[in-house]
Scaffold this motif. Sequence first.
Motif, PDB file in Angstrom:
ATOM      1  N   UNK A 280       0.834  -1.210   0.000  1.00  0.00           N
ATOM      2  CA  UNK A 280       0.000   0.000   0.000  1.00  0.00           C
ATOM      3  C   UNK A 280       0.867   1.257   0.000  1.00  0.00           C
ATOM      4  N   UNK A 281       1.945   1.262   0.792  1.00  0.00           N
ATOM      5  CA  UNK A 281       2.841   2.424   0.835  1.00  0.00           C
ATOM      6  C   UNK A 281       3.489   2.653  -0.517  1.00  0.00           C
ATOM      7  N   UNK A 282       3.911   1.578  -1.183  1.00  0.00           N
ATOM      8  CA  UNK A 282       4.557   1.713  -2.502  1.00  0.00           C
ATOM      9  C   UNK A 282       3.561   2.243  -3.536  1.00  0.00           C
ATOM     10  N   UNK A 283       2.349   1.680  -3.566  1.00  0.00           N
ATOM     11  CA  UNK A 283       1.348   2.122  -4.545  1.00  0.00           C
ATOM     12  C   UNK A 283       0.965   3.581  -4.301  1.00  0.00           C
ATOM     13  N   UNK A 284       0.769   3.952  -3.042  1.00  0.00           N
ATOM     14  CA  UNK A 284       0.387   5.321  -2.693  1.00  0.00           C
ATOM     15  C   UNK A 284       1.506   6.291  -3.083  1.00  0.00           C
ATOM     16  N   UNK A 285       2.728   5.933  -2.776  1.00  0.00           N
ATOM     17  CA  UNK A 285       3.874   6.805  -3.093  1.00  0.00           C
ATOM     18  C   UNK A 285       4.022   6.963  -4.601  1.00  0.00           C
ATOM     19  N   UNK A 286       3.847   5.853  -5.345  1.00  0.00           N
ATOM     20  CA  UNK A 286       3.950   5.922  -6.808  1.00  0.00           C
ATOM     21  C   UNK A 286       2.875   6.823  -7.391  1.00  0.00           C
ATOM     22  N   UNK A 287       1.657   6.713  -6.846  1.00  0.00           N
ATOM     23  CA  UNK A 287       0.562   7.553  -7.321  1.00  0.00           C
ATOM     24  C   UNK A 287       0.838   9.028  -7.080  1.00  0.00           C
ATOM     25  N   UNK A 288       1.425   9.360  -5.926  1.00  0.00           N
ATOM     26  CA  UNK A 288       1.755  10.739  -5.619  1.00  0.00           C
ATOM     27  C   UNK A 288       2.822  11.286  -6.553  1.00  0.00           C
ATOM     28  N   UNK A 289       3.806  10.435  -6.870  1.00  0.00           N
ATOM     29  CA  UNK A 289       4.862  10.873  -7.811  1.00  0.00           C
ATOM     30  C   UNK A 289       4.284  11.169  -9.182  1.00  0.00           C
ATOM     31  N   UNK A 290       3.343  10.330  -9.633  1.00  0.00           N
ATOM     32  CA  UNK A 290       2.738  10.555 -10.937  1.00  0.00           C
ATOM     33  C   UNK A 290       1.953  11.863 -10.967  1.00  0.00           C
ATOM     34  N   UNK A 291       1.272  12.171  -9.854  1.00  0.00           N
ATOM     35  CA  UNK A 291       0.521  13.424  -9.786  1.00  0.00           C
ATOM     36  C   UNK A 291       1.450  14.624  -9.877  1.00  0.00           C
ATOM     37  N   UNK A 292       2.605  14.500  -9.185  1.00  0.00           N
ATOM     38  CA  UNK A 292       3.557  15.611  -9.207  1.00  0.00           C
ATOM     39  C   UNK A 292       4.215  15.752 -10.566  1.00  0.00           C
TER      40      UNK A 292
END
Length: 371
Positions: free
Chosen positions: A359-371
Motif C-alpha cells: 500500500x505504501x509503494x502504490x500510494x507513493x507511486x501515485x503521488x509521484x505521478x501526480x507531481x
Amino acid sequence: MRRLRINISILHRWSGLVLGLYVALMGISGTAMVLQSTFYEWEFGADIMSYEDKPQAWALPSVWLENAQAKYGPIEHIEGIFGPETTPMRIGAPTIIYDTERAGGGHGHGVVVVDPYTGEPKAHFIAEDTAAVWPLWLHHSMFMGDAAIPTIMILSILIMVFCVSGVFLWLQRPKTKKSDLKIAGFSSPPKMRRSHATLGIWLCVPLFLFAITGFGLARFDISMAFASLLGMADGTVASENQQMCATPSADRAWTTALEANPGSEITMFFLPSERNAGYQIFMGPEGTRYPTRGNSEVRVLSECSTLTHFRPAEANRIGDVMLSYMLDFHNGKIGGIVGETLVFILGLIVFLLPLVGIAAHVWRTAQKKKR
C-alpha cells in the motif's frame, strides 16, 4: 556499502511486491490455525470436541475400534489413534484417524472422536468436508495443488530474506531514534513505511524462527538430515524372539509400549501400514504434554509384539529434541496460551506487513505521478 544497501533495498521491495500477497495469505491462514480447535467446537459442539481429563487409564485400542465400527460400520486403512490436539487438525479430543475416499471423489481423512476412558464414539466426519479444516488446507496448499510444497519452501525462505534484509536496511539508516521504534501511523506513505519497518524490527527474530521451522516441516527429509548432524539417540533394542508367529493385536502393542516406559501416556499410536512395518508409538509423561526433552518413542514389531526400538525422552540428543519440538514450536503449543497468542499475533503481522508495504509503494507511486 551504499551500492549494497541499494541492491538489498531493491531486493526487499520487489520480492515483497511480487510475492507479498502469498506471504500475507500464509500469515492469515496460520493465524486461523491457532483457532482451529475452536472452529471444530463451533461446528460440532464443545462437549463433543473436547474431553475431561480423569485420573484413570484409557481404554485399550480394541475397545475404541470395535465401538467405532459397531456404530459407523467397517473402518479400513486406519492410520492411528491420537491424543488431544496431536493431529494437524488440532482437534481437542482423542481421535481415530483413517484414510478414506470422499463421497464427491478424492482422498480424505476420516475422523472418529472418542471418549478415551470408555471408548465410546462421540462423532464421525470426513475432515476435508468440514468448514473447520479450511485454515489447515489453505496453509498447506496455498491454492497451488502439487506445487504447494515448493511454494511453501520459497515463501519460508522469502520471509527469512525479508527479516535479514530488513534488519540490514534498518541498521543502515542515517540516524536511529527512540521514536523510530514506535508505530508512526498510516496516514501517509512515509509513515506507513516507518510503521512497516518498526513492526518488522520488533518481531524479526520470532518471524525468522517460524520461517525456519515452516521450511523444516515442508521438507522433513532435510530436517532429518540436519538432526542427524546434530546427533540423534540410537535407541535400538536387540530382539530376543525373532521367530514368526501370529500378528499381535493393537492392545498388546499398546501394553508393550506402556510396560517399556512406565509413568508415561501415549500421545500418538500409529498402526502397521505400508510405511510402518510395525506399531510406532510416541509417549509423554503423565499429565505433562510437553516433556523437557521431547517425546519418548517406542516401536513394536508386527510379529510377536517384539520391542524393536525404545528411545526414552532422557536419552534424546539435540537432533531428537529439535524434531520433537519443531511442529509444537511452529504452532505455538510449547508455550501454552502464551505461545499460541504469540503465534496468533505473528500471523496477523505477517498478514499485515506485506499489505502495508504494498500500500505504501502504490500510494507513493501515485503521488509521484501526480507531481
